[in-house]
Structures are given as structure tokens and as C-alpha cells.
Design a protein around this motif. Structure first.
Motif, mmCIF file in Angstrom:
data_model
loop_
_atom_site.group_PDB
_atom_site.id
_atom_site.type_symbol
_atom_site.label_atom_id
_atom_site.label_comp_id
_atom_site.label_asym_id
_atom_site.label_seq_id
_atom_site.Cartn_x
_atom_site.Cartn_y
_atom_site.Cartn_z
ATOM 1 N N ARG A 9 37.447 -6.034 9.529
ATOM 2 C CA ARG A 9 37.145 -4.662 9.936
ATOM 3 C C ARG A 9 36.796 -4.613 11.416
ATOM 4 N N TYR A 11 34.546 -2.540 14.243
ATOM 5 C CA TYR A 11 33.343 -1.711 14.331
ATOM 6 C C TYR A 11 33.292 -1.072 15.704
ATOM 7 N N ASP A 15 28.648 2.972 14.572
ATOM 8 C CA ASP A 15 28.704 2.504 13.189
ATOM 9 C C ASP A 15 27.323 1.971 12.808
ATOM 10 N N PRO A 16 26.769 2.439 11.709
ATOM 11 C CA PRO A 16 25.408 2.016 11.349
ATOM 12 C C PRO A 16 25.288 0.520 11.102
ATOM 13 N N GLU A 17 26.374 -0.153 10.734
ATOM 14 C CA GLU A 17 26.323 -1.594 10.475
ATOM 15 C C GLU A 17 25.947 -2.386 11.731
ATOM 16 N N ARG A 24 22.402 0.905 20.319
ATOM 17 C CA ARG A 24 23.416 1.154 21.359
ATOM 18 C C ARG A 24 22.982 0.632 22.719
#
Length: 70
Positions: A9, A11, A15-17, A24
């Protein structure tokens, strides 16, 4: 090795992951200093690959010492 992120994947910021490794601002500081996980910069978009995040996390793994530190 346990994968904290999905290997295949991508990201993006927001993205909360990604919060598991930093917010940030922290990620921006690391990119500016040349630290942190590998990333792609496509125009203004920052993309992290799950495989790169897992590799970075594994490289930063700390193995506790039996009996603690003296």
C-alpha cells in the motif's frame, strides 16, 4: 519481521496510519533533515510505500537488554 504497515500500500500525508510514527510536522522535519523513512515527492504530494515504512521501523527496532541497564 512483523509488518506495522501494509506492504503493498501507498500512504499519503493525512492517512491516520502514519500517526503511528509521527504527526505531519514531525514527518516534515524528518524529510527536511534527510531523516525518517524513504518517501517519494511527486510535485507537492508526499508518498510513503508500506514496504519502506516497514523497513524503516525494523531498522529502528530496539531489543531490550535482559536485566535492564546499569
Amino acid at each position: 519481521m512483523t509488518n506495522l504497515f501494509e506492504q503493498n500500500r501507498n500512504y499519503v500525508l493525512g492517512d491516520p496510519e502514519l500517526e503511528i510514527i509521527g504527526d505531519r510536522d514531525k514527518l516534515a522535519q524528518w524529510r527536511h533533515k534527510g531523516m525518517g523513512p524513504a518517501f517519494y515527492r511527486l510535485g507537492r504530494k508526499i508518498i510513503y510505500r508500506g514496504a519502506d515504512l516497514n523497513s524503516w521501523a525494523e531498522a529502528n527496532r530496539v531489543e531490550p537488554v535482559a536485566g535492564g541497564q546499569n
